[in-house]
Design a protein around this motif. Structure first.
Motif, PDB file in Angstrom:
ATOM      1  N   GLN A 151       0.826  -1.204   0.000  1.00  0.00           N
ATOM      2  CA  GLN A 151       0.000   0.000   0.000  1.00  0.00           C
ATOM      3  C   GLN A 151       0.861   1.255   0.000  1.00  0.00           C
ATOM      4  O   GLN A 151       0.548   2.236  -0.682  1.00  0.00           O
ATOM      5  CB  GLN A 151      -0.934  -0.005   1.223  1.00  0.00           C
ATOM      6  N   LEU A 152       1.953   1.227   0.744  1.00  0.00           N
ATOM      7  CA  LEU A 152       2.849   2.382   0.777  1.00  0.00           C
ATOM      8  C   LEU A 152       3.522   2.568  -0.584  1.00  0.00           C
ATOM      9  O   LEU A 152       3.715   3.701  -1.047  1.00  0.00           O
ATOM     10  CB  LEU A 152       3.897   2.189   1.862  1.00  0.00           C
ATOM     11  N   ALA A 153       3.853   1.462  -1.240  1.00  0.00           N
ATOM     12  CA  ALA A 153       4.464   1.550  -2.562  1.00  0.00           C
ATOM     13  C   ALA A 153       3.493   2.177  -3.563  1.00  0.00           C
ATOM     14  O   ALA A 153       3.888   2.989  -4.410  1.00  0.00           O
ATOM     15  CB  ALA A 153       4.895   0.166  -3.039  1.00  0.00           C
ATOM     16  N   ARG A 154       2.223   1.826  -3.475  1.00  0.00           N
ATOM     17  CA  ARG A 154       1.226   2.402  -4.380  1.00  0.00           C
ATOM     18  C   ARG A 154       1.028   3.892  -4.093  1.00  0.00           C
ATOM     19  O   ARG A 154       0.764   4.684  -4.994  1.00  0.00           O
ATOM     20  CB  ARG A 154      -0.086   1.641  -4.248  1.00  0.00           C
ATOM     21  N   THR A 155       1.166   4.264  -2.831  1.00  0.00           N
ATOM     22  CA  THR A 155       1.096   5.691  -2.485  1.00  0.00           C
ATOM     23  C   THR A 155       2.240   6.447  -3.143  1.00  0.00           C
ATOM     24  O   THR A 155       2.054   7.570  -3.645  1.00  0.00           O
ATOM     25  CB  THR A 155       1.156   5.870  -0.958  1.00  0.00           C
ATOM     26  N   ALA A 156       3.432   5.858  -3.165  1.00  0.00           N
ATOM     27  CA  ALA A 156       4.577   6.498  -3.820  1.00  0.00           C
ATOM     28  C   ALA A 156       4.333   6.643  -5.323  1.00  0.00           C
ATOM     29  O   ALA A 156       4.747   7.645  -5.924  1.00  0.00           O
ATOM     30  CB  ALA A 156       5.845   5.685  -3.560  1.00  0.00           C
ATOM     31  N   PRO A 182      -4.379  15.643  -9.062  1.00  0.00           N
ATOM     32  CA  PRO A 182      -3.531  14.788  -8.219  1.00  0.00           C
ATOM     33  C   PRO A 182      -4.156  13.410  -8.030  1.00  0.00           C
ATOM     34  O   PRO A 182      -5.374  13.239  -8.137  1.00  0.00           O
ATOM     35  CB  PRO A 182      -3.452  15.564  -6.893  1.00  0.00           C
ATOM     36  N   LEU A 183      -3.322  12.422  -7.730  1.00  0.00           N
ATOM     37  CA  LEU A 183      -3.775  11.060  -7.517  1.00  0.00           C
ATOM     38  C   LEU A 183      -3.536  10.644  -6.068  1.00  0.00           C
ATOM     39  O   LEU A 183      -2.692  11.219  -5.366  1.00  0.00           O
ATOM     40  CB  LEU A 183      -3.027  10.095  -8.443  1.00  0.00           C
ATOM     41  N   THR A 184      -4.283   9.666  -5.630  1.00  0.00           N
ATOM     42  CA  THR A 184      -4.107   9.087  -4.301  1.00  0.00           C
ATOM     43  C   THR A 184      -3.813   7.599  -4.441  1.00  0.00           C
ATOM     44  O   THR A 184      -3.938   7.015  -5.524  1.00  0.00           O
ATOM     45  CB  THR A 184      -5.376   9.266  -3.444  1.00  0.00           C
ATOM     46  N   ALA A 185      -3.447   6.976  -3.317  1.00  0.00           N
ATOM     47  CA  ALA A 185      -3.212   5.530  -3.331  1.00  0.00           C
ATOM     48  C   ALA A 185      -4.474   4.785  -3.751  1.00  0.00           C
ATOM     49  O   ALA A 185      -4.404   3.745  -4.416  1.00  0.00           O
ATOM     50  CB  ALA A 185      -2.753   5.062  -1.954  1.00  0.00           C
ATOM     51  N   ALA A 186      -5.645   5.321  -3.364  1.00  0.00           N
ATOM     52  CA  ALA A 186      -6.907   4.686  -3.758  1.00  0.00           C
ATOM     53  C   ALA A 186      -7.060   4.660  -5.273  1.00  0.00           C
ATOM     54  O   ALA A 186      -7.569   3.688  -5.843  1.00  0.00           O
ATOM     55  CB  ALA A 186      -8.081   5.411  -3.115  1.00  0.00           C
ATOM     56  N   ASP A 187      -6.629   5.722  -5.953  1.00  0.00           N
ATOM     57  CA  ASP A 187      -6.697   5.753  -7.420  1.00  0.00           C
ATOM     58  C   ASP A 187      -5.818   4.666  -8.033  1.00  0.00           C
ATOM     59  O   ASP A 187      -6.189   4.032  -9.027  1.00  0.00           O
ATOM     60  CB  ASP A 187      -6.257   7.129  -7.940  1.00  0.00           C
ATOM     61  N   ILE A 188      -4.647   4.464  -7.448  1.00  0.00           N
ATOM     62  CA  ILE A 188      -3.740   3.442  -7.968  1.00  0.00           C
ATOM     63  C   ILE A 188      -4.309   2.044  -7.724  1.00  0.00           C
ATOM     64  O   ILE A 188      -4.253   1.172  -8.600  1.00  0.00           O
ATOM     65  CB  ILE A 188      -2.346   3.571  -7.325  1.00  0.00           C
TER      66      ILE A 188
END
Length: 561
Positions: A151-156, A182-188
């Motif tokens: 999850q942290l990687a997707r946030t990056a 802008p994008l968020t981890a949820a978008d990824i």
């Protein structure tokens, strides 16, 4: 490999969450395709080399280094990749003139036969320096352990998004600049299952060079909605009980079951697919849509303890015997989609009504409805929380606003979790082991025990968090000052009736375990307090622990469809 090795090294030695995000974001921005995609896949456990085994690495190093010396070194360091990276002597007759690229390593391993893998690894180890060797072996074995979750990687990845993108100029015109949202981890996460490593399509969209990957494919994952921990002293003063539904927080794992147009998939709450481990459940489900719920072992309508579910977790495949012994079921919380219609924008009250209809019309015994807990005051609900009629099957309560839509992430206010107080036992420190990363210089992993009827200590658990940095220094000093034996990286600490360090251990549950000498295993143990003031003889006994286990087991409740 050099840039990837530097990234892993810095991630492992960096404790700050935000600093880790910046490190990975900058690496992804600076590294070209496909290397950055393969790195992301490795960090999110999406890259697996089935033909590469740790035993190959051991055979390779023992062919060049005295096996006894390697064994001693491995015992002291405690990590295979780190040990081999430092002790590898290289081949003086084979000196490659360049280091391999990450993409080159991945391509070779993906196409290699099992008999070829060891030779490839040896050649790369000869070509790399210690830091690169360590990164290579982490990549090959999949044991990253650099303090970075998927999850942290997707946030990056979301943080890579530029504020603007410059488009190619039209003939006779100037360059055009377009602002990007802008994008968020949820978008990824929403697009994660629509892309594959090395993620060229994903990076093109994030950087504004391409279209958003198509996420409307049947069986896709929807980003889950999470709750925040309630502050009893503050939140209850502001909340009206009439606005909230209460449900039991079942002691399993949060999942999302999706069945759409013949595609059936089961996801963890982070979007990792776990369908292969639970074919009995997915084959039994017949609804058309997406359900948010809790994965549990359910026998004859009764929810089993979490320890039973653990027999099924972290497996790629399961056999008929395992499925019969530990039958999986789904306790439904929410309905996210039905018949191709997205329901997440509806209020909870409407989604709940639709969910009840789906469960009521479902055939079979694998799908259950999580019941609403009736209450009229926070005080009355607190009484139920302290002594739930479903016993150990629930680890607390969930509070959800009736008018809340299903929103990805962890918004403050719509949903709260109100967990039960943990169990607490006083134990005696028995063994200590060095930690990893920034804790590699400290003895930070502690094995603790309780007294048997014969007056001896028997281990009941292991903990490595719950204490402050200052307390870690105090614990480390105690271990060093009172070591009585050494076993590789492990130290045995003086622990007697008249001398020993008592640790107050908090944990979420107990289960019977024939694999452990004590016969029990703790769930999520952590050090809640260091009892410098308490004599070791006054720590709890194994009889105390078994009495607690009996009480927990006798509290199991039945569930109704």
């Amino acid at each position: 490999m050099r840039a990837f090795a530097e990234l892993l090294d810095r991630l492992a030695l960096t404790g700050s969450r935000n600093a880790k995000l910046v490190l990975l974001r900058d690496y992804l921005r600076a590294t070209p395709d496909p290397d950055r995609g393969w790195a992301l896949a490795a960090l999110t456990s999406e890259l697996v080399f089935n033909e590469a085994k740790p035993a190959m690495i051991r055979r390779a190093v023992e062919a060049r280094v005295d096996p006894v010396l390697f064994g001693w070194s491995y015992d002291y360091v405690g990590d295979l990749a780190e040990t081999v990276a430092l002790i590898w002597p290289g081949d003086p007759n084979h000196r490659p003139n360049r280091e391999p690229e990450l993409g080159e390593v991945v391509d070779a391993l993906k196409s290699a036969k099992r008999g070829e893998v060891q030779g490839l690894i040896e050649g790369w180890l000869d070509a790399l320096q210690p830091k690169g060797r360590w990164a290579l072996l982490k990549l090959v074995t999949g044991a990253m352990r650099v303090g970075l979750s998927a999850q942290l990687a997707r946030t990056a990845v979301a943080m890579m998004r530029p504020e603007t993108v410059t488009e190619a100029p039209e003939p006779g015109g100037g360059e055009a600049t377009t602002a990007l949202e802008p994008l968020t981890a949820a978008d990824i996460v929403e697009v994660w299952h629509a892309v594959e490593p090395p993620y060229a399509e994903l990076f093109a969209w994030v950087e504004g060079r391409g279209e958003r990957p198509d996420t409307e494919a049947p069986g896709r994952f929807r980003q889950v909605m999470l709750a925040v921990a309630i502050d009893e002293a503050v939140d209850f003063e502001k909340l009206d009980p009439a606005d909230y539904a209460a449900e039991w927080k079942w002691d399993g794992i949060r999942v999302q079951a999706v069945r759409e147009q013949g595609v059936a998939r089961l996801y963890s709450r982070h979007g990792d697919e776990i369908t292969g481990a639970f074919p009995d459940l997915m084959n039994a489900l017949t609804f058309e849509g997406a359900i948010d719920g809790e994965l549990l072992v359910i026998r004859d309508g009764a929810v089993a303890q979490f320890g039973d579910l653990q027999q099924r977790l972290n497996r790629k495949t399961v056999d008929a015997k395992l499925m019969a012994a530990w039958p999986a079921g789904l306790y439904a919380y929410d309905l996210l989609a039905e018949g191709g219609v997205d329901l997440r924008g509806l209020p909870l009250k409407d989604r709940r009504a639709r969910l009840e209809a789906v469960v009521k019309g479902h055939e079979g015994e694998r799908l259950y409805l999580s019941p609403v807990v009736e209450f009229d005051s926070w005080e009355g609900l607190g009484v139920l929380r302290a002594d739930p009629p479903v016993g150990a099957a629930a680890e607390g309560l969930m509070l959800k606003r009736w008018d809340s839509p299903y929103v990805a992430g962890r918004p403050k206010g719509p949903w709260f979790k109100w967990k039960r107080d943990p169990h607490v036992v006083d134990c005696v420190l028995m063994y200590a082991q060095r930690g990893h990363g920034k804790r590699s210089s400290f003895y930070s992993d502690y094995t603790f025990g309780v007294w048997t009827a014969e007056g001896a200590l028997t281990p009941v658990g292991k903990a490595y968090f719950g204490f402050t940095d200052e307390e870690l220094k105090q614990l480390d000093k105690f271990v060093r000052d009172h070591t009585v034996e050494r076993f590789g990286p492990v130290r045995s600490v003086r622990a007697e009736r008249d001398f020993g360090l008592v640790l107050e251990i908090a944990f979420e549950g107990l289960q019977r375990s024939p694999r452990h000498k004590s016969g029990v295993a703790m769930r999520f143990p952590r050090v809640s307090r260091i009892r410098w003031d308490k004599p070791a003889r006054e720590a709890n006994t194994l009889e105390d622990v078994m009495d607690l286990l009996d009480a927990i087991e006798s509290g199991g409740g039945r569930v109704a469809k």
